[in-house]
Enzyme design. Structure first.
Site, PDB file in Angstrom:
ATOM      1  N   ASN A 120      -2.359   0.505   7.296  1.00 60.08           N
ATOM      2  CA  ASN A 120      -1.491  -1.222   7.608  1.00 60.08           C
ATOM      3  C   ASN A 120      -1.302  -1.903   6.396  1.00 60.08           C
ATOM      4  OD1 ASN A 120      -4.176  -1.839   5.393  1.00 60.08           O
ATOM      5  ND2 ASN A 120      -4.830  -3.089   6.843  1.00 60.08           N
ATOM      6  N   LYS A 173       0.718  -1.215   0.261  1.00 60.32           N
ATOM      7  CA  LYS A 173       0.145   0.137  -0.572  1.00 60.32           C
ATOM      8  C   LYS A 173       1.015   1.278  -0.167  1.00 60.32           C
ATOM      9  CE  LYS A 173      -3.829  -1.872   2.334  1.00 60.32           C
ATOM     10  NZ  LYS A 173      -5.107  -1.739   3.274  1.00 60.32           N
ATOM     11  N   TYR A 192     -12.560  -2.301  -2.992  1.00 58.30           N
ATOM     12  CA  TYR A 192     -13.244  -2.105  -1.609  1.00 58.30           C
ATOM     13  C   TYR A 192     -14.434  -2.258  -1.450  1.00 58.30           C
ATOM     14  CZ  TYR A 192      -8.134  -1.978  -0.124  1.00 58.30           C
ATOM     15  OH  TYR A 192      -7.321  -2.172   0.758  1.00 58.30           O
TER      16      TYR A 192
HETATM   17  N1  UDP Z   1      -9.649  -0.661   7.427  1.00 59.28           N
HETATM   18  C1  UDP Z   1      -9.855   0.951   8.055  1.00 59.28           C
HETATM   19  N2  UDP Z   1     -10.471   1.390   9.138  1.00 59.28           N
HETATM   20  C2  UDP Z   1     -11.072  -0.022   9.695  1.00 59.28           C
HETATM   21  C3  UDP Z   1     -11.337  -1.574   8.708  1.00 59.28           C
HETATM   22  C4  UDP Z   1     -10.494  -1.137   7.807  1.00 59.28           C
HETATM   23  O1  UDP Z   1      -9.315   1.732   7.476  1.00 59.28           O
HETATM   24  O2  UDP Z   1     -11.889   0.224  11.056  1.00 59.28           O
HETATM   25  C5  UDP Z   1      -9.223  -0.315   5.574  1.00 59.28           C
HETATM   26  C6  UDP Z   1      -8.339  -1.439   5.774  1.00 59.28           C
HETATM   27  O3  UDP Z   1      -7.315  -0.967   5.070  1.00 59.28           O
HETATM   28  C7  UDP Z   1      -8.712  -2.201   5.607  1.00 59.28           C
HETATM   29  C8  UDP Z   1      -8.971  -2.104   4.498  1.00 59.28           C
HETATM   30  O4  UDP Z   1      -9.749  -1.032   5.321  1.00 59.28           O
HETATM   31  O5  UDP Z   1      -7.090  -3.427   4.828  1.00 59.28           O
HETATM   32  C9  UDP Z   1      -9.727  -3.561   4.326  1.00 59.28           C
HETATM   33  O6  UDP Z   1     -10.511  -3.578   5.467  1.00 59.28           O
HETATM   34  P1  UDP Z   1     -11.244  -5.433   5.670  1.00 59.28           P
HETATM   35  O7  UDP Z   1     -12.084  -5.610   7.206  1.00 59.28           O
HETATM   36  O8  UDP Z   1     -11.277  -5.702   4.146  1.00 59.28           O
HETATM   37  O9  UDP Z   1      -9.220  -6.083   5.954  1.00 59.28           O
HETATM   38  P2  UDP Z   1      -8.075  -6.548   5.599  1.00 59.28           P
HETATM   39  O10 UDP Z   1      -8.856  -7.421   4.537  1.00 59.28           O
HETATM   40  O11 UDP Z   1      -7.589  -5.678   4.172  1.00 59.28           O
HETATM   41  O12 UDP Z   1      -7.024  -7.505   6.382  1.00 59.28           O
END
Ligand code: UDP
Ligand code: MG
Length: 134
Positions: free
Chosen positions: A113, A10, A50
């Site tokens: 992240n 990212k 997303y």
């Molecule tokens: N994210 C965020 N705040 C939150 C939850 C998610 O900014 O409270 C962002 C974070 O960058 C995350 C992405 O949204 O990686 C997608 O969320 P997901 O729950 O799908 O997590 P991942 O699959 O990336 O672990």
């Protein structure tokens, strides 16, 4: 099971000069790198990737953040690549991610992240189509 997964380093990690150490973590798994490209996501690509999160409070900030600068887009392939990469990445919130995982070692906040990885074989197929076509 032999499968493909879509992985993205990212913008926060690219801006911090972390491409090489993060790529090393993925290479260390033994998975193959099938595609690899540096580029900035269009808003359309970000929204499509997303779309499951549309309407959530963090969604607008997420789209701004993920389009803010270049990312490294890749397709990795090998046995259970989706699960292997999710384990390597660690929990979504770096605060909860174990030391030794990429998010645990390089991340601090959930808003930035460090890495993205497909959460299933179906998601991988969809995401690879968004970013590489086919
Ligand atoms: N994210 C965020 N705040 C939150 C939850 C998610 O900014 O409270 C962002 C974070 O960058 C995350 C992405 O949204 O990686 C997608 O969320 P997901 O729950 O799908 O997590 P991942 O699959 O990336 O672990
Ligand atoms: Mg997800």
């Amino acid at each position: 099971m032999e499968q493909k997964t879509y992985i993205m380093i990212k913008p926060d990690a690219v801006a911090r000069g972390l491409i090489a150490p993060i790529l090393q973590r993925f290479e260390d798994t033994g998975l193959g790198i099938e595609r690899l490209e540096l580029g900035t996501l269009t808003r359309e690509q970000a929204e499509e990737n997303y779309r499951e999160h549309e309407g959530k409070p963090f969604y607008p900030g997420l789209i701004d953040y993920i389009t803010a600068g270049p990312v490294v887009k890749m397709v990795l392939t090998g046995p259970d690549s989706v699960m292997v990469c999710r384990k390597l990445m660690g929990a979504t919130n770096p605060r909860d991610a174990a030391p030794g995982t990429i998010r645990g070692d390089y991340g601090l906040i959930v808003d930035a992240n460090v890495v993205h990885g497909s959460d299933s074989a179906e998601s991988a197929k969809r995401e690879i189509a968004i970013f590489f076509g086919d």
